[in-house]
Design a protein around this motif. Structure first.
Motif, PDB file in Angstrom:
ATOM      1  N   VAL A  43      75.330   5.575  42.093  1.00 49.48           N
ATOM      2  CA  VAL A  43      73.967   5.368  41.606  1.00 49.48           C
ATOM      3  C   VAL A  43      72.993   6.230  42.407  1.00 49.48           C
ATOM      4  O   VAL A  43      73.340   6.811  43.433  1.00 49.48           O
ATOM      5  CB  VAL A  43      73.561   3.879  41.705  1.00 49.48           C
ATOM      6  CG1 VAL A  43      74.466   3.025  40.835  1.00 49.48           C
ATOM      7  CG2 VAL A  43      73.576   3.395  43.151  1.00 49.48           C
ATOM      8  N   ARG A  44      71.773   6.292  41.924  1.00 50.06           N
ATOM      9  CA  ARG A  44      70.714   7.060  42.581  1.00 50.06           C
ATOM     10  C   ARG A  44      69.874   6.102  43.413  1.00 50.06           C
ATOM     11  O   ARG A  44      69.437   5.054  42.917  1.00 50.06           O
ATOM     12  CB  ARG A  44      69.848   7.742  41.522  1.00 50.06           C
ATOM     13  CG  ARG A  44      68.861   8.767  42.051  1.00 50.06           C
ATOM     14  CD  ARG A  44      68.269   9.556  40.892  1.00 50.06           C
ATOM     15  NE  ARG A  44      67.568   8.687  39.976  1.00 50.06           N
ATOM     16  CZ  ARG A  44      66.255   8.726  39.751  1.00 50.06           C
ATOM     17  NH1 ARG A  44      65.506   9.600  40.389  1.00 50.06           N
ATOM     18  NH2 ARG A  44      65.697   7.907  38.885  1.00 50.06           N
ATOM     19  N   ALA A  45      69.650   6.456  44.677  1.00 49.43           N
ATOM     20  CA  ALA A  45      68.960   5.531  45.572  1.00 49.43           C
ATOM     21  C   ALA A  45      67.958   6.266  46.444  1.00 49.43           C
ATOM     22  O   ALA A  45      68.041   7.480  46.649  1.00 49.43           O
ATOM     23  CB  ALA A  45      69.962   4.784  46.449  1.00 49.43           C
ATOM     24  N   ALA A  46      67.010   5.487  46.940  1.00 52.16           N
ATOM     25  CA  ALA A  46      66.032   5.983  47.909  1.00 52.16           C
ATOM     26  C   ALA A  46      66.065   5.062  49.119  1.00 52.16           C
ATOM     27  O   ALA A  46      66.080   3.834  48.968  1.00 52.16           O
ATOM     28  CB  ALA A  46      64.636   6.010  47.305  1.00 52.16           C
ATOM     29  N   MET A  47      66.101   5.643  50.309  1.00 50.65           N
ATOM     30  CA  MET A  47      65.973   4.855  51.530  1.00 50.65           C
ATOM     31  C   MET A  47      64.490   4.779  51.862  1.00 50.65           C
ATOM     32  O   MET A  47      63.816   5.801  51.969  1.00 50.65           O
ATOM     33  CB  MET A  47      66.755   5.505  52.671  1.00 50.65           C
ATOM     34  CG  MET A  47      66.707   4.724  53.978  1.00 50.65           C
ATOM     35  SD  MET A  47      67.357   3.025  53.872  1.00 50.65           S
ATOM     36  CE  MET A  47      69.101   3.319  53.530  1.00 50.65           C
ATOM     37  N   LEU A  97      67.121   9.763  48.280  1.00 52.21           N
ATOM     38  CA  LEU A  97      65.739  10.218  48.344  1.00 52.21           C
ATOM     39  C   LEU A  97      65.038   9.553  49.525  1.00 52.21           C
ATOM     40  O   LEU A  97      65.485   8.519  50.031  1.00 52.21           O
ATOM     41  CB  LEU A  97      65.002   9.862  47.050  1.00 52.21           C
ATOM     42  CG  LEU A  97      65.536  10.509  45.764  1.00 52.21           C
ATOM     43  CD1 LEU A  97      64.887   9.866  44.546  1.00 52.21           C
ATOM     44  CD2 LEU A  97      65.280  12.008  45.778  1.00 52.21           C
ATOM     45  N   GLY A  98      63.931  10.148  49.931  1.00 53.14           N
ATOM     46  CA  GLY A  98      63.118   9.567  50.992  1.00 53.14           C
ATOM     47  C   GLY A  98      61.884   8.903  50.419  1.00 53.14           C
ATOM     48  O   GLY A  98      61.155   9.494  49.620  1.00 53.14           O
ATOM     49  N   MET A  99      61.656   7.667  50.817  1.00 55.52           N
ATOM     50  CA  MET A  99      60.537   6.885  50.288  1.00 55.52           C
ATOM     51  C   MET A  99      59.893   6.148  51.450  1.00 55.52           C
ATOM     52  O   MET A  99      60.570   5.775  52.417  1.00 55.52           O
ATOM     53  CB  MET A  99      61.069   5.899  49.242  1.00 55.52           C
ATOM     54  CG  MET A  99      60.054   5.014  48.578  1.00 55.52           C
ATOM     55  SD  MET A  99      60.892   4.126  47.230  1.00 55.52           S
ATOM     56  CE  MET A  99      59.650   2.950  46.781  1.00 55.52           C
TER      57      MET A  99
END
Length: 514
Positions: A43-47, A97-99
């Motif tokens: 899946v696509r995720a952002a930390m 991704l960075g969030m």
């Protein structure tokens, strides 16, 4: 999804918060282990990180001693910006991704300097207008949580983000840690989907991370984006009651994946072969009540419907008046296509099918109609080509002013023409409308308007289906002039079928006259 818009759909947000415990190496371990869970799930995720410029964020008096339970936690886990740069690099190395969530304006500056992908508005900041102004000015995609907000406050937040032209999504969130079942209010997701159409809605979860039922329910209600707190316990570190371990994140993602498979696609497709076979095995067929001679017209009293249906037999649902026996049929024998001819009602069938499709499109677009209207089925090249060149025009009022609702099904077009007297304005309600106006091509989307003055050539078509209002001066019969002279030579009844309401009892008679 337009190319310049961020795609929030199917995004999983893993909130590190203070679970780095003020230790950059432990923070990187959390990122690696949860990153592995994300990679396994595909899946696509952002930390997500949380930034507070602590020297200015916390009041000077509270930095010395505070009764607020959060202050000691913030101060004890403080890290230098360099540490966050290392952890952000680790997140990206893990394919995430960075969030980041800023809690003050200076933190937004730092988010910009570190080139984060997404900025998050915490629930506690969702009505902090000075901070929201700074967030909007960053130009980054925004995800805003709504925990603790009234619906009017969510309306204000949504309106603000719209007015600032932000690329944004909203999270239904409950700011109770952990969140009990009776406080989750997942039904708010469906309400948000209806109220804020076109905005991706997510679910920011704080329930017990061992319980995975919520993510499937949220997805079924329309959530397309999911967030939860994550950490890694050690002999010295105990996670709070709402932060997930790496294995709990795996279970969470697996539950989402299974729910996605169960929910399936929203479009109603063709039945699977095994389903069609099961339904066919329960259907009734048409049987001859008495012997029927070849050439005999078959009446309702000549047949009966019974189960089970024989192979190749005409189903009871296909019964229609006017069937003719093309071969002798014995009593109690099944009626089959080889022994029966069905009357040709192609034109009537085309328009009756269009009624169902148009009504379905109006329902989908939530366009209400009362019972008092007139319907025109426009078919300038014959009813047989209605699905290619046609439109349905619903006249709501026609006085000194007029309003029609025009519906085109996917793939339909309306030929080039102009009006001698009528001036009309199109207002698109649903779908995309392609229009050629005086030789210029335009595509209109919901909310767009376009005015067509008398004498101006125009035509329109849609690939996906479209509903638009036509607001005009009085509509007069014979006011349209078509580029194709063959259309101009047709009588009105040859190119339009006009009925009251939907014409349930008029279509057959109207078409029979031609």
């Amino acid at each position: 999804m337009t190319p310049d818009k961020f795609d929030f759909r199917d995004l999983f947000v893993l909130d590190l918060a203070n679970n780095h415990q003020g230790d950059v190496d432990h923070g990187k371990r959390v990122i690696r282990e949860h990153g592995a869970a994300v990679a396994e799930a595909g899946v696509r995720a952002a930390m997500k990180f949380q930034f507070r410029d602590l020297p200015d964020f916390v009041h000077p008096d509270d930095r010395k001693s505070s009764t607020n339970k959060h202050v000691p936690r913030f101060l004890s886990t403080r890290l230098p910006w360099k540490a966050y740069e290392e952890m952000l690099a680790e997140a990206r190395a893990q394919g995430m991704l960075g969030m980041c969530t800023p809690f003050d304006e200076a933190s937004v500056d730092q988010i910009e300097r570190m080139d984060f992908d997404i900025i998050k508005v915490a629930s506690c900041s969702a009505a902090d207008w000075p901070l929201l102004e700074r967030v909007a000015a960053s130009g980054l995609p925004v995800i805003a949580s709504t925990g603790g907000l009234t619906i009017h406050e969510v309306d204000a937040l949504n309106s603000f983000l719209q007015h600032r032209a932000c690329d944004y999504a909203l999270m239904h969130c409950v700011s109770i840690y952990p969140t009990p079942d009776d406080a989750c209010n997942l039904g708010n997701i469906a309400e948000f989907k209806e109220r804020y159409r076109g905005v991706v809605i997510g679910w920011s979860t704080h329930e017990n991370p061992a319980d995975t039922v919520h993510v499937g329910l949220a997805q079924a209600l329309g959530a397309e984006m999911f967030e939860r707190h994550v950490g890694v316990p050690t002999d010295e570190i105990t996670l709070n009651a709402y932060s997930a371990t790496p294995d709990q994140t795996r279970d969470w993602l697996a539950a989402w994946t299974r729910a996605r498979r169960i929910i399936g696609r929203p479009e109603r497709g063709e039945p699977r072969p095994e389903e069609a076979e099961a339904i066919d095995g329960l259907a009734r067929g048409i049987f001859a009540r008495r012997a029927i001679e070849k050439g005999q017209a078959i009446r309702a009293e000549d047949v009966y419907f019974a189960f089970p249906r024989r192979e190749g037999q005409i189903a009871s649902g296909a019964w229609t008046d006017g069937m003719m026996a093309t071969d002798p049929i014995a009593a109690d024998a099944p009626l089959t296509p080889d022994a029966v001819s069905v009357p040709e009602r192609g034109r009537e069938t085309v328009l009756k099918r269009a009624v169902h499709e148009v009504k379905a499109l109006l329902t989908k677009a939530r366009v209400p109609l009362n019972h008092d209207f007139t319907t025109e089925y426009s078919h300038h090249y014959g009813v047989e080509r209605f699905n290619e060149i046609g439109a349905v025009l619903i006249t709501v009022v026609n006085r000194d002013y007029a309003k029609k609702i025009l519906v085109q099904l996917p793939g339909q077009s309306h030929p080039l023409h102009y009006h001698k007297l009528k001036e009309e304005t199109f207002v698109v309600v649903y779908g995309d409308l392609n229009i050629e106006l005086d030789g210029q091509l335009r595509t209109l989307v919901p909310g767009d308007t376009l005015t067509v003055r008398p004498g101006v050539w125009h035509r329109f078509w849609t690939e996906t289906g479209c509903i638009f209002e036509e607001i005009s001066t009085t509509a007069h019969r014979g006011d349209s002039v078509y580029r194709d002279p063959a259309i101009n030579r047709l009588e009105h009844a040859e190119r339009k079928t006009v009925v009251d309401h939907w014409g349930r009892f008029q279509l057959n008679e109207a078409l029979g006259n031609r």
